[in-house]
Design a protein around this motif. Structure first.
Motif, PDB file in Angstrom:
ATOM      1  N   GLN A  22       0.827  -1.205   0.000  1.00 57.11           N
ATOM      2  CA  GLN A  22       0.000   0.000   0.000  1.00 57.11           C
ATOM      3  C   GLN A  22       0.865   1.262   0.000  1.00 57.11           C
ATOM      4  OE1 GLN A  22      -2.372  -0.959   3.440  1.00 57.11           O
ATOM      5  NE2 GLN A  22      -4.036  -1.776   2.183  1.00 57.11           N
ATOM      6  N   LEU A  23       1.925   1.263   0.783  1.00 52.73           N
ATOM      7  CA  LEU A  23       2.813   2.428   0.821  1.00 52.73           C
ATOM      8  C   LEU A  23       3.541   2.615  -0.507  1.00 52.73           C
ATOM      9  CD1 LEU A  23       4.173   2.139   4.455  1.00 52.73           C
ATOM     10  CD2 LEU A  23       2.674   3.928   3.539  1.00 52.73           C
ATOM     11  N   GLY A  30       2.890   9.649  -6.067  1.00 50.04           N
ATOM     12  CA  GLY A  30       3.523  10.924  -5.767  1.00 50.04           C
ATOM     13  C   GLY A  30       2.857  11.623  -4.597  1.00 50.04           C
ATOM     14  N   ASN A  31       1.913  10.931  -3.962  1.00 51.26           N
ATOM     15  CA  ASN A  31       1.196  11.502  -2.824  1.00 51.26           C
ATOM     16  C   ASN A  31       1.030  10.414  -1.776  1.00 51.26           C
ATOM     17  OD1 ASN A  31      -0.473  12.743  -1.023  1.00 51.26           O
ATOM     18  ND2 ASN A  31      -2.246  12.834  -2.368  1.00 51.26           N
ATOM     19  N   PRO A  32       1.968  10.337  -0.856  1.00 47.43           N
ATOM     20  CA  PRO A  32       1.890   9.251   0.114  1.00 47.43           C
ATOM     21  C   PRO A  32       0.847   9.446   1.217  1.00 47.43           C
ATOM     22  CG  PRO A  32       3.836  10.574   0.520  1.00 47.43           C
ATOM     23  CD  PRO A  32       3.173  11.125  -0.710  1.00 47.43           C
ATOM     24  N   SER A  33      -0.194  10.219   0.964  1.00 53.46           N
ATOM     25  CA  SER A  33      -1.252  10.414   1.947  1.00 53.46           C
ATOM     26  C   SER A  33      -2.124   9.157   2.020  1.00 53.46           C
ATOM     27  CB  SER A  33      -2.098  11.621   1.552  1.00 53.46           C
ATOM     28  OG  SER A  33      -3.158  11.782   2.441  1.00 53.46           O
ATOM     29  N   VAL A  34      -2.223   8.576   3.193  1.00 54.43           N
ATOM     30  CA  VAL A  34      -2.931   7.312   3.385  1.00 54.43           C
ATOM     31  C   VAL A  34      -4.412   7.432   3.029  1.00 54.43           C
ATOM     32  CG1 VAL A  34      -3.601   5.613   5.135  1.00 54.43           C
ATOM     33  CG2 VAL A  34      -1.260   6.484   5.063  1.00 54.43           C
ATOM     34  N   ASP A  35      -4.989   8.599   3.224  1.00 53.60           N
ATOM     35  CA  ASP A  35      -6.418   8.734   2.928  1.00 53.60           C
ATOM     36  C   ASP A  35      -6.745   8.528   1.454  1.00 53.60           C
ATOM     37  OD1 ASP A  35      -5.442  11.186   2.037  1.00 53.60           O
ATOM     38  OD2 ASP A  35      -7.065  12.346   2.934  1.00 53.60           O
ATOM     39  N   GLU A  36      -5.732   8.562   0.611  1.00 55.55           N
ATOM     40  CA  GLU A  36      -5.952   8.298  -0.816  1.00 55.55           C
ATOM     41  C   GLU A  36      -6.510   6.894  -1.038  1.00 55.55           C
ATOM     42  OE1 GLU A  36      -6.414   9.459  -4.564  1.00 55.55           O
ATOM     43  OE2 GLU A  36      -5.562  10.772  -3.043  1.00 55.55           O
ATOM     44  N   SER A  76     -13.061   7.191   9.758  1.00 55.08           N
ATOM     45  CA  SER A  76     -13.058   8.518   9.151  1.00 55.08           C
ATOM     46  C   SER A  76     -13.014   9.602  10.229  1.00 55.08           C
ATOM     47  CB  SER A  76     -14.316   8.691   8.297  1.00 55.08           C
ATOM     48  OG  SER A  76     -14.331   9.969   7.714  1.00 55.08           O
ATOM     49  N   GLY A  77     -12.163  10.578  10.006  1.00 49.59           N
ATOM     50  CA  GLY A  77     -12.073  11.702  10.928  1.00 49.59           C
ATOM     51  C   GLY A  77     -11.180  11.475  12.135  1.00 49.59           C
ATOM     52  N   VAL A  78     -10.625  10.278  12.262  1.00 51.30           N
ATOM     53  CA  VAL A  78      -9.716   9.983  13.371  1.00 51.30           C
ATOM     54  C   VAL A  78      -8.293   9.999  12.811  1.00 51.30           C
ATOM     55  CG1 VAL A  78      -9.116   8.381  15.224  1.00 51.30           C
ATOM     56  CG2 VAL A  78     -11.501   8.561  14.451  1.00 51.30           C
ATOM     57  N   ASP A  79      -7.569  11.055  13.110  1.00 45.48           N
ATOM     58  CA  ASP A  79      -6.256  11.289  12.493  1.00 45.48           C
ATOM     59  C   ASP A  79      -5.280  10.129  12.614  1.00 45.48           C
ATOM     60  OD1 ASP A  79      -7.095  13.769  11.672  1.00 45.48           O
ATOM     61  OD2 ASP A  79      -6.090  14.857  13.292  1.00 45.48           O
ATOM     62  N   ARG A  80      -5.319   9.421  13.726  1.00 43.60           N
ATOM     63  CA  ARG A  80      -4.306   8.380  13.936  1.00 43.60           C
ATOM     64  C   ARG A  80      -4.392   7.242  12.923  1.00 43.60           C
ATOM     65  NH1 ARG A  80      -4.974   3.641  17.076  1.00 43.60           N
ATOM     66  NH2 ARG A  80      -7.135   3.248  17.622  1.00 43.60           N
ATOM     67  N   SER A  85       2.356   4.724   9.467  1.00 44.22           N
ATOM     68  CA  SER A  85       2.559   3.696  10.496  1.00 44.22           C
ATOM     69  C   SER A  85       1.254   2.985  10.852  1.00 44.22           C
ATOM     70  CB  SER A  85       3.201   4.293  11.745  1.00 44.22           C
ATOM     71  OG  SER A  85       2.368   5.275  12.316  1.00 44.22           O
ATOM     72  N   SER A  86       0.138   3.677  10.752  1.00 46.39           N
ATOM     73  CA  SER A  86      -1.140   3.036  11.084  1.00 46.39           C
ATOM     74  C   SER A  86      -1.460   1.883  10.137  1.00 46.39           C
ATOM     75  CB  SER A  86      -2.280   4.056  11.084  1.00 46.39           C
ATOM     76  OG  SER A  86      -2.595   4.464   9.774  1.00 46.39           O
ATOM     77  N   LEU A  87      -0.980   1.962   8.905  1.00 44.59           N
ATOM     78  CA  LEU A  87      -1.241   0.883   7.944  1.00 44.59           C
ATOM     79  C   LEU A  87      -0.721  -0.459   8.445  1.00 44.59           C
ATOM     80  CD1 LEU A  87      -0.477   2.522   4.486  1.00 44.59           C
ATOM     81  CD2 LEU A  87      -2.712   1.900   5.416  1.00 44.59           C
ATOM     82  N   SER A  88       0.392  -0.432   9.144  1.00 44.67           N
ATOM     83  CA  SER A  88       0.961  -1.694   9.616  1.00 44.67           C
ATOM     84  C   SER A  88       0.689  -1.959  11.095  1.00 44.67           C
ATOM     85  CB  SER A  88       2.470  -1.730   9.361  1.00 44.67           C
ATOM     86  OG  SER A  88       3.102  -0.659  10.016  1.00 44.67           O
ATOM     87  N   GLU A  89       0.272  -0.943  11.834  1.00 47.55           N
ATOM     88  CA  GLU A  89       0.137  -1.109  13.282  1.00 47.55           C
ATOM     89  C   GLU A  89      -1.295  -1.235  13.785  1.00 47.55           C
ATOM     90  OE1 GLU A  89       2.233   2.248  14.854  1.00 47.55           O
ATOM     91  OE2 GLU A  89       4.158   1.531  14.104  1.00 47.55           O
ATOM     92  N   ASP A  90      -2.243  -0.655  13.102  1.00 53.92           N
ATOM     93  CA  ASP A  90      -3.608  -0.619  13.624  1.00 53.92           C
ATOM     94  C   ASP A  90      -4.436  -1.790  13.121  1.00 53.92           C
ATOM     95  OD1 ASP A  90      -3.398   1.662  15.225  1.00 53.92           O
ATOM     96  OD2 ASP A  90      -3.703   2.983  13.511  1.00 53.92           O
TER      97      ASP A  90
END
Length: 108
Positions: A22-23, A30-36, A76-80, A85-90
């Motif tokens: 995913q990363l 070109g936009n590593p923003s996870v919300d994408e 949605s709306g929860v920044d963490r 890091s949340s992709l692999s930790e949460d």
């Protein structure tokens, strides 16, 4: 297979993939923003009711997509949840991967 289904399958494959994959995908944009990841799915999910109506999706496929969408609604709306890091930790992202895998199996 329709362009819609092909696009949906591509997004589901990314969502079902490991955090590393995913990363890499996000970096490739070109936009590593996870919300994408959620936005890509949401763009396609918005069309799902009409695709169900015309028979392009089965009711089970649609239900599974709704389940995945509900999981995104929960985080949605929860920044963490929207960090690399949340992709692999949460556990929520692990649940998203499982739900995306269930969705994918419905197309085989």
């Amino acid at each position: 297979m329709s362009k819609y289904i092909n696009s949906l399958l591509e997004v589901l494959k990314i969502l079902a993939s490991s955090a590393q994959v995913q990363l890499r995908y996000l970096n490739g944009l070109g936009n590593p923003s996870v919300d994408e990841l959620a936005l890509d799915f949401d763009d396609l999910f918005l069309m799902a009711p009409s695709k169900l109506e015309v028979g392009e999706l089965t009711s089970q496929q649609f239900k599974n997509l709704e389940d995945l969408n509900s999981m995104f609604d929960q985080i949605s709306g929860v920044d963490r949840y929207w960090t690399a890091s949340s992709l692999s930790e949460d556990r929520e992202w692990e649940e998203i991967r499982k739900l995306a895998s269930v969705c994918l199996r419905q197309f085989n």
